[in-house]
Design a protein around this motif. Structure first.
Motif, PDB file in Angstrom:
ATOM      1  N   ILE A   3       0.848  -1.192   0.000  1.00  0.00           N
ATOM      2  CA  ILE A   3       0.000   0.000   0.000  1.00  0.00           C
ATOM      3  C   ILE A   3       0.882   1.240   0.000  1.00  0.00           C
ATOM      4  N   ASP A  46      -4.526   6.172   3.130  1.00  0.00           N
ATOM      5  CA  ASP A  46      -4.284   5.144   2.124  1.00  0.00           C
ATOM      6  C   ASP A  46      -4.267   5.784   0.736  1.00  0.00           C
ATOM      7  N   ASN A  47      -3.047   6.059   0.239  1.00  0.00           N
ATOM      8  CA  ASN A  47      -2.827   6.589  -1.111  1.00  0.00           C
ATOM      9  C   ASN A  47      -3.763   7.761  -1.427  1.00  0.00           C
ATOM     10  N   ARG A 130      -7.011  -0.993   9.016  1.00  0.00           N
ATOM     11  CA  ARG A 130      -7.500  -0.035   8.011  1.00  0.00           C
ATOM     12  C   ARG A 130      -9.004   0.104   8.145  1.00  0.00           C
TER      13      ARG A 130
END
Length: 199
Positions: A3, A46-47, A130
């Motif tokens: 990730i 997350d990105n 997450r």
């Protein structure tokens, strides 16, 4: 699981030193001002570089660093409450079970309180968590229709929060400065000799 994570922090210290020492740890407390969404750990978006900027502007008075990390999370040690339906069901069942066992004192507990309770009980075999944030005040994502004759839609821009419980070179394989806000502002130089290598 690999990730890309974005970590926002105060623009204090030397960028090169932070790249070596790694992300900053956030400590959970039950105090409303100090509670962390997923308990104590190292936090990443997350990105989502835009959310990293949104967080920095709100929490660091519009002066902040963003670091981009490559995360390598072992699937069996990953509590994925955003993409693993079984994990979601099991975690919800666990909360319901604790409510029945512990009664009124846990009826209004938050997710972070359940996580910290399980850690203290030695019953939390995960290195990372997450979750999806559906309530963050952020620009609403564009909704895309599945078909023209229905109102059903989906989004390609959900907001995922990642909390790492451990910080080492196996889990974080890269940690590099990505952005400074305002542009051109650099961190204050400090007397840095040999930074402590975390990963």
């Amino acid at each position: 699981m690999k990730i890309i994570g974005h970590h926002t922090c105060s623009p204090q210290g030397d960028i090169a030193a932070i790249e070596v020492s790694g992300p900053f740890r956030s400590t959970h407390e039950d105090d409303l001002e100090k509670a962390k969404f997923l308990g104590t750990g190292y936090y990443f978006w997350d990105n989502h570089i835009n959310m990293a900027h949104t967080f920095g502007q709100k929490n660091y008075n519009r002066h902040y660093f963003i670091f981009e990390a490559e995360l390598n999370i072992e699937q069996s040690r990953f509590l994925d409450l955003a993409g693993d339906r079984i994990a979601m069901i099991n975690f919800k069942d666990m909360m319901d079970s604790l409510k029945r066992k512990l009664g009124a004192k846990v009826q209004n507990w938050t997710i972070s309180q359940y996580i910290e309770f399980l850690k203290l009980a030695g019953d939390f075999p995960y290195d990372a968590i997450r979750a999806i944030d559906t309530g963050l005040k952020h620009k609403p994502p564009i909704q895309y229709r599945f078909v023209t004759n229905r109102d059903n839609t989906t989004s390609f821009d959900p907001i995922f929060i990642i909390c790492l419980l451990k910080c080492d070179k196996t889990t974080i394989t890269s940690f590099k400065h990505k952005s400074t806000f305002p542009n051109g502002k650099t961190g204050a130089k400090q007397n840095v000799t040999t930074p402590r290598r975390v990963f």
